[in-house]
Design an enzyme around this catalytic site. Structure first.
Site, PDB file in Angstrom:
ATOM      1  N   ASP A 171       0.908  -1.317  -0.097  1.00 19.53           N
ATOM      2  CA  ASP A 171      -0.106   0.011  -0.182  1.00 19.53           C
ATOM      3  C   ASP A 171       0.791   1.258   0.082  1.00 19.53           C
ATOM      4  OD1 ASP A 171      -2.444  -1.444   0.239  1.00 19.53           O
ATOM      5  OD2 ASP A 171      -2.718  -1.026   2.079  1.00 19.53           O
TER       6      ASP A 171
ATOM      7  N   ARG B 267      -1.575  -0.821  -8.324  1.00 14.79           N
ATOM      8  CA  ARG B 267      -2.966  -0.347  -8.063  1.00 14.79           C
ATOM      9  C   ARG B 267      -2.961   1.281  -8.134  1.00 14.79           C
ATOM     10  NH1 ARG B 267      -3.993  -0.827  -2.061  1.00 14.79           N
ATOM     11  NH2 ARG B 267      -4.245  -3.144  -2.676  1.00 14.79           N
TER      12      ARG B 267
ATOM     13  N   LYS C  17      -6.835   7.331  -5.922  1.00 12.16           N
ATOM     14  CA  LYS C  17      -6.749   8.871  -6.106  1.00 12.16           C
ATOM     15  C   LYS C  17      -5.738   9.033  -4.954  1.00 12.16           C
ATOM     16  CE  LYS C  17     -11.265   9.886  -7.317  1.00 12.16           C
ATOM     17  NZ  LYS C  17     -12.867  10.459  -6.895  1.00 12.16           N
TER      18      LYS C  17
ATOM     19  N   ARG D 156      -8.762   7.442  12.385  1.00 11.19           N
ATOM     20  CA  ARG D 156      -7.540   8.080  11.642  1.00 11.19           C
ATOM     21  C   ARG D 156      -8.269   8.510  10.105  1.00 11.19           C
ATOM     22  NH1 ARG D 156      -3.708   4.808  12.579  1.00 11.19           N
ATOM     23  NH2 ARG D 156      -3.780   3.837  10.673  1.00 11.19           N
TER      24      ARG D 156
HETATM   25  P1  FDA Z   1     -14.708   9.133  -4.360  1.00  9.51           P
HETATM   26  O1  FDA Z   1     -14.201   9.252  -3.023  1.00  9.51           O
HETATM   27  O2  FDA Z   1     -15.058  10.418  -5.265  1.00  9.51           O
HETATM   28  O3  FDA Z   1     -15.866   7.974  -3.974  1.00  9.51           O
HETATM   29  C1  FDA Z   1     -16.758   7.902  -5.092  1.00  9.51           C
HETATM   30  C2  FDA Z   1     -18.016   7.255  -4.315  1.00  9.51           C
HETATM   31  O4  FDA Z   1     -17.680   6.033  -3.857  1.00  9.51           O
HETATM   32  C3  FDA Z   1     -18.852   8.294  -3.383  1.00  9.51           C
HETATM   33  O5  FDA Z   1     -19.515   9.427  -3.876  1.00  9.51           O
HETATM   34  C4  FDA Z   1     -19.390   7.448  -2.465  1.00  9.51           C
HETATM   35  O6  FDA Z   1     -20.671   6.952  -2.781  1.00  9.51           O
HETATM   36  C5  FDA Z   1     -18.549   5.878  -2.487  1.00  9.51           C
HETATM   37  N1  FDA Z   1     -17.488   5.959  -1.605  1.00  9.51           N
HETATM   38  C6  FDA Z   1     -16.315   6.168  -1.522  1.00  9.51           C
HETATM   39  N2  FDA Z   1     -15.582   5.808  -0.506  1.00  9.51           N
HETATM   40  C7  FDA Z   1     -16.580   5.499   0.625  1.00  9.51           C
HETATM   41  C8  FDA Z   1     -16.884   5.039   1.648  1.00  9.51           C
HETATM   42  N3  FDA Z   1     -15.442   4.883   2.435  1.00  9.51           N
HETATM   43  N4  FDA Z   1     -17.851   4.626   2.480  1.00  9.51           N
HETATM   44  C9  FDA Z   1     -18.976   4.537   1.559  1.00  9.51           C
HETATM   45  N5  FDA Z   1     -19.057   5.071   0.094  1.00  9.51           N
HETATM   46  C10 FDA Z   1     -17.784   5.491  -0.143  1.00  9.51           C
HETATM   47  N6  FDA Z   1      -5.323   5.218  -1.063  1.00  9.51           N
HETATM   48  C11 FDA Z   1      -4.105   5.467  -0.537  1.00  9.51           C
HETATM   49  O7  FDA Z   1      -3.724   6.533  -0.383  1.00  9.51           O
HETATM   50  N7  FDA Z   1      -3.081   4.291  -0.474  1.00  9.51           N
HETATM   51  C12 FDA Z   1      -3.543   2.858  -0.719  1.00  9.51           C
HETATM   52  O8  FDA Z   1      -2.597   2.171  -0.781  1.00  9.51           O
HETATM   53  C13 FDA Z   1      -4.829   2.953  -1.122  1.00  9.51           C
HETATM   54  N8  FDA Z   1      -5.491   1.648  -1.440  1.00  9.51           N
HETATM   55  C14 FDA Z   1      -6.777   1.562  -1.684  1.00  9.51           C
HETATM   56  C15 FDA Z   1      -7.300   0.112  -2.109  1.00  9.51           C
HETATM   57  C16 FDA Z   1      -8.241   0.043  -2.796  1.00  9.51           C
HETATM   58  C17 FDA Z   1      -8.849  -1.534  -3.221  1.00  9.51           C
HETATM   59  C18 FDA Z   1      -9.220   1.149  -2.755  1.00  9.51           C
HETATM   60  C19 FDA Z   1     -10.535   1.142  -3.342  1.00  9.51           C
HETATM   61  C20 FDA Z   1      -8.972   2.324  -2.359  1.00  9.51           C
HETATM   62  C21 FDA Z   1      -7.664   2.597  -1.879  1.00  9.51           C
HETATM   63  N9  FDA Z   1      -7.160   3.860  -1.566  1.00  9.51           N
HETATM   64  C22 FDA Z   1      -5.650   4.102  -1.016  1.00  9.51           C
HETATM   65  C23 FDA Z   1      -8.001   4.723  -1.256  1.00  9.51           C
HETATM   66  C24 FDA Z   1      -8.391   5.718  -2.485  1.00  9.51           C
HETATM   67  O9  FDA Z   1      -7.207   6.500  -2.445  1.00  9.51           O
HETATM   68  C25 FDA Z   1      -9.328   6.823  -2.327  1.00  9.51           C
HETATM   69  O10 FDA Z   1      -9.289   7.605  -1.071  1.00  9.51           O
HETATM   70  C26 FDA Z   1     -10.778   5.937  -1.993  1.00  9.51           C
HETATM   71  O11 FDA Z   1     -10.935   4.889  -3.135  1.00  9.51           O
HETATM   72  C27 FDA Z   1     -11.961   7.117  -2.513  1.00  9.51           C
HETATM   73  O12 FDA Z   1     -11.962   7.486  -3.871  1.00  9.51           O
HETATM   74  P2  FDA Z   1     -12.775   7.040  -4.986  1.00  9.51           P
HETATM   75  O13 FDA Z   1     -11.886   7.121  -6.328  1.00  9.51           O
HETATM   76  O14 FDA Z   1     -13.465   5.891  -4.575  1.00  9.51           O
HETATM   77  O15 FDA Z   1     -13.826   8.267  -5.334  1.00  9.51           O
END
Ligand code: FDA
Length: 300
Positions: free
Chosen positions: A125, A176, A179, A280
């Site tokens: 990660d 991976r 954002k 956190r």
């Molecule tokens: P966004 O935050 O815009 O979310 C889109 C939609 O998804 C929201 O409108 C909501 O409906 C839904 N949603 C998102 N998060 C939600 C939640 N927690 N609960 C309920 N609904 C939610 N980051 C990092 O810095 N280092 C890492 O190693 C990782 N690893 C990682 C693994 C995996 C498998 C995922 C999916 C994500 C990560 N992340 C991460 C987190 C990533 O950087 C990011 O913060 C989140 O995925 C949220 O961004 P989205 O692209 O989903 O869009």
């Protein structure tokens, strides 16, 4: 809504743990390894694979780093024993990155070595920006010996294009793409949401065009749609990509992607440290409060 989320994130620690657990349990498989195994079994029956993460707080000694390493190795053994379709995600700081970089490298190497023996895979990660260079350096060093390891790139970081290009040039881009979840300075990270999305897609195209393996980790409908378009445009081979989502998030979109035949991996965190992790995350990203409050009213 942001000010409201910030206030709620601030006062949530005043509530009892049992209350916080009600909301956190949707996103955390449980406190024990057995909980992660059960969650993964269920995901496997739904056609998803998983990546299991042992939740860890900031550690203070190398003894704790060793414990964290041993727990990760136990996860790999459990995946093998239960014949799960799953791999492992690890966090360098819980393996000693901030205490002793060489000890951290050795811990990660021991985990990757074990995964290699079990024909499994380890994803490192990406944590906050103070760890990016060290994490990438360790990753590149590991890739000289192992191919069963990958890491993560965050599209909010301005440096990511250079990092991805460097990994592509070194033929070690197994990434991976997400954002990014941490609060970073505007000197190093894009703050505009659309810019973060557009950078996500630029990075995705770089990886797809170079036939690097990409885990598209997002729940953002716009990004999922644009990613599907990019996969079609670049005629990506299904063995070179997967979608990834967090446990308990956008389950309908997850099911829709699976029904369309896309490989989908769910991030399954577990561990005693669930409370610190949840808190956190809330402080880092007060918008999570909005999701938590929504879950108060919308169940299932
Ligand atoms: P966004 O935050 O815009 O979310 C889109 C939609 O998804 C929201 O409108 C909501 O409906 C839904 N949603 C998102 N998060 C939600 C939640 N927690 N609960 C309920 N609904 C939610 N980051 C990092 O810095 N280092 C890492 O190693 C990782 N690893 C990682 C693994 C995996 C498998 C995922 C999916 C994500 C990560 N992340 C991460 C987190 C990533 O950087 C990011 O913060 C989140 O995925 C949220 O961004 P989205 O692209 O989903 O869009």
């Amino acid at each position: 809504m942001l000010w409201f989320n910030k206030i709620v994130a601030f006062i949530l620690p005043l509530f009892p743990k049992s209350f916080i657990w009600i909301f956190s349990k949707k996103y955390i498989s449980g406190k024990e390894l057995e909980d992660a195994i059960n969650a993964t079994k269920e995901l496997n029956t739904l056609g998803c694979c998983a990546t299991i993460d042992v939740l860890g707080e900031e550690i203070e000694s190398l003894k704790e780093a060793d414990q964290s390493r041993d727990e990760s190795i136990q996860v790999l053994e459990a995946i093998e024993k239960h014949k799960l379709d799953a791999n492992l995600s690890i966090k360098p700081t819980s393996l000693g990155l901030r205490i002793d970089k060489e000890a951290c490298y050795k811990n990660i190497e021991a985990i990757v070595e074990k995964a290699k023996k079990l024909k499994n895979f380890v994803r490192i990660d990406m944590e906050d920006a103070t760890t990016t260079s060290d994490t990438l350096a360790m990753y590149k060093r590991l890739r000289k010996k192992y191919s069963n390891v990958g890491t993560v790139i965050q599209s909010y970081l301005m440096r990511s294009k250079d990092d991805v290009q460097d990994l592509i040039d070194n033929k070690v881009a197994h990434l991976r793409l997400c954002k990014g979840i941490y609060i970073e300075s505007s000197k190093i990270a894009y703050k505009n949401k659309q810019k973060v999305r557009d950078n996500f897609m630029e990075l995705a195209y770089m990886m797809l065009n170079s036939k690097s393996y990409i885990g598209l980790a997002t729940h953002d409908k716009q990004l999922v749609d644009r990613s599907i378009q990019a996969l079609k445009e670049t005629k990506a081979d299904p063995k070179d990509y997967e979608f990834q989502m967090l446990l308990g998030v956008t389950e309908k979109m997850r099911a829709s992607l699976v029904s369309q035949g896309y490989k989908l991996r769910v991030y399954v965190p577990y561990g005693e440290q669930w409370y610190g992790y949840s808190m956190r995350r809330l402080k880092e990203n007060p918008n999570m409060v909005g999701h938590i409050i929504k879950n108060l009213f919308i169940r299932g």
